[in-house]
Structure formats: structure tokens, C-alpha cells
Scaffold this motif. Sequence first.
Motif: not given
Length: 171
Positions: A115-128, A19-24, A47-48, A84-88
Motif C-alpha cells: 500500500l502507498d501513502e494513500a492506501g494506508i490513509k484509506a485503511l485508517a479510515s475503515m472501522p477497527s 504474525e502481524v496483519g499490517v505493517v506501516v 494494540g499496535a 494484528e488488527d489490519p486497521v489499528a
Amino acid sequence: MDRSQKADAVAELTQVFNEVGVVVVTRNLGLTVDQSTDLRGKMREVGATYKVAKNRLAKLALKDTDYTGLEEFLSGPTALAWSEDPVAAAKAAVDFAKSNDKLEIVGGSMGSQVLDEAGIKALASMPSLDELRGTIVGLVNAPATKIAQVATAPANKLARVFGAYAASEAA
């Protein structure tokens, strides 16, 4: 945990992965109970969800989902954050890890994209998702506002001319 509890935990995680959009995936390097509670609160605000899951059960739950690539990250004291939100979830985990060195970002996945660690950090820098919606609404409203300003501008100028003419006659 007995066998039925393990089966329930695997079923719950499988449902989450479907169901979710991202798993960290994070590594706990000695978080205290207060720090862990604080992290869970910050996750809930966006919402995470943040949960410590047994690696063996999480690996069983990953089978037949888009997140099978996460198996390589599940070793040692790990915990999962998802939304569910890929950035949250990524944003909350990365922000917490910046201020607390006892939480390490290991990696994650957005669907079948690992995604590796850098990919997660790049994803986190995007707007929600909510920030993007606000931007789009602002962009849609801007032309209407400008049209209204252009349409009323001649009337405003005419009113100022009449006002100036009346003031000059009164003087």
C-alpha cells in the motif's frame, strides 16, 4: 551492535512479519523523544507496536515473508508500526501524523498487498475490528428486539383500552 545482536534483531523482526496483519512504514523527520514516546503510547493503546529498526536488518528480515514489497520504502530515517488488527497501526500512525508534521507516512503492506501513502490513509479510515464486531452484534440483536416489541404490542394496547374503560367508568 555485534553480530549476535543483529542476528537476534533479524529473527525478532522475521517473527513479527510472519504474525502481524499490517505493517506501516513511517519516516521520522525529527521527532523529539517526548513525541516518540507519545506515539508509542498511542500505538500501545490500540494494540499496535512502533519500532525504529535499521533498514538493512529490516530488509534481511523481510526475505521469505509476505511483506517483501516493503523493501522499496526502507530508505532514510524510517520506523515500522505493526499490529494484528489490519486497521489499528494504520489508524494510530495516520492520526498522529495529522497532528504532527514530523512524522510522514511512507507506505505499508497488508500481507502481500503493498500500500502507498494513500492506501494506508484509506485503511485508517475503515472501522477497527472491535467496531465491526460491535456493529454485527447490534445487527444480530435488532431483530430479536423488534420481535419482542411486536409480540408485546397487542397486550400493551389491550391494557390501555382496559385502563381507559376503567377510568371512564370511575368518572
